[in-house]
Motif scaffolding. Structure first.
Motif, mmCIF file in Angstrom:
data_model
loop_
_atom_site.group_PDB
_atom_site.id
_atom_site.type_symbol
_atom_site.label_atom_id
_atom_site.label_comp_id
_atom_site.label_asym_id
_atom_site.label_seq_id
_atom_site.Cartn_x
_atom_site.Cartn_y
_atom_site.Cartn_z
ATOM 1 N N TYR A 159 -39.506 -65.413 -65.907
ATOM 2 C CA TYR A 159 -40.867 -65.348 -65.864
ATOM 3 C C TYR A 159 -41.304 -64.346 -64.596
ATOM 4 C CZ TYR A 159 -40.532 -70.348 -66.947
ATOM 5 O OH TYR A 159 -40.513 -71.327 -68.238
ATOM 6 N N ARG A 160 -42.141 -63.853 -64.759
ATOM 7 C CA ARG A 160 -42.336 -62.640 -64.270
ATOM 8 C C ARG A 160 -44.282 -62.715 -64.351
ATOM 9 N NH1 ARG A 160 -39.575 -57.445 -65.846
ATOM 10 N NH2 ARG A 160 -36.676 -59.009 -66.357
ATOM 11 N N LYS A 161 -44.774 -62.120 -63.029
ATOM 12 C CA LYS A 161 -46.093 -61.492 -62.181
ATOM 13 C C LYS A 161 -46.438 -60.478 -64.232
ATOM 14 C CE LYS A 161 -48.603 -60.140 -58.916
ATOM 15 N NZ LYS A 161 -48.870 -58.386 -57.643
ATOM 16 N N VAL A 162 -47.374 -61.299 -63.950
ATOM 17 C CA VAL A 162 -47.999 -59.950 -64.726
ATOM 18 C C VAL A 162 -49.783 -59.468 -64.744
ATOM 19 C CG1 VAL A 162 -48.972 -59.634 -68.445
ATOM 20 C CG2 VAL A 162 -47.088 -60.433 -67.261
ATOM 21 N N ASP A 163 -49.657 -58.583 -64.408
ATOM 22 C CA ASP A 163 -51.381 -57.742 -64.167
ATOM 23 C C ASP A 163 -51.967 -57.289 -65.127
ATOM 24 O OD1 ASP A 163 -51.248 -58.957 -61.362
ATOM 25 O OD2 ASP A 163 -50.524 -57.286 -60.748
ATOM 26 N N LYS A 169 -46.743 -67.064 -63.204
ATOM 27 C CA LYS A 169 -45.879 -66.966 -63.918
ATOM 28 C C LYS A 169 -45.442 -66.823 -65.528
ATOM 29 C CE LYS A 169 -43.881 -70.437 -60.633
ATOM 30 N NZ LYS A 169 -44.060 -71.405 -59.777
ATOM 31 N N ALA A 170 -45.146 -65.602 -66.107
ATOM 32 C CA ALA A 170 -45.579 -65.393 -67.570
ATOM 33 C C ALA A 170 -43.993 -65.643 -67.774
ATOM 34 C CB ALA A 170 -46.453 -64.059 -67.777
ATOM 35 N N PHE A 171 -43.880 -65.590 -69.064
ATOM 36 C CA PHE A 171 -43.084 -66.020 -69.716
ATOM 37 C C PHE A 171 -43.387 -64.984 -71.126
ATOM 38 C CE2 PHE A 171 -44.125 -69.688 -70.832
ATOM 39 C CZ PHE A 171 -44.233 -70.145 -72.121
ATOM 40 N N CYS A 172 -42.387 -64.467 -71.763
ATOM 41 C CA CYS A 172 -42.546 -64.422 -73.315
ATOM 42 C C CYS A 172 -41.304 -65.755 -73.882
ATOM 43 C CB CYS A 172 -40.697 -63.201 -73.323
ATOM 44 S SG CYS A 172 -40.694 -62.212 -75.087
#
Length: 153
Positions: free
Chosen positions: A80-84, A103-106
């Motif tokens: 889970y990552r931060k995406v801007d 909390k974006a994921f692929c």
């Protein structure tokens, strides 16, 4: 001059930075979708999807490699990552839209290396390798998505 940009960050990992230029030709698609196909009322059962596409070139290959490595990672702390995402108005200095996910994921990732067999269009761009990554915000964090409009000028 400000550029369209995607920054994907995770503590303890290098940021993945995709900045639009002629080499990358960044494309972003933001979708909110009701999961059920026969919708009669607003449902709480929705999903968010962001598709990011771009060309794989000598100058973009390092950042694209980071996307590929993230897509296959089984490390829970890195999933889970931060995406801007910042999108500009007609390549000007004015921001059109900004999306922030916490909390974006692929969901899906692919790299396509076209050959004479797979080329479907008669254009120079049909020969270029490209990537496509589908991201989604974690279901219990949909309320954390920020959608920021650009200036009204």
């Amino acid at each position: 001059m400000a550029q369209e940009k995607v920054v994907i960050s995770c503590p303890g990992q290098d940021d993945i930075v995709l900045e639009d230029n002629k080499e990358l030709a960044l494309e972003v698609e933001f979708v909110v979708d009701t999961i059920q196909s026969k919708v009669k009322d607003r449902s709480n059962d929705i999903r968010n999807e962001i598709t990011i596409r771009g060309y794989i070139t000598e100058s973009t290959t390092a950042e694209v490699k980071k996307l590929a490595k993230w897509s296959i990672s089984n490390n829970y702390k890195q999933q889970y990552r931060k995406v801007d995402i910042t999108l500009m108005l007609n390549q000007s200095d004015k921001m059109l839209r900004e999306f922030k996910l916490t909390k974006a994921f692929c969901v899906d990732y692919k790299e396509v290396y076209p050959s004479a067999i797979s080329r479907r269009y008669d254009s120079e761009d049909a020969e270029k390798p490209y990537f496509e990554i589908l991201l989604s915000q974690k279901a219990d964090s949909l309320e954390d998505i920020s959608v920021i409009a650009g200036s009204q000028e």
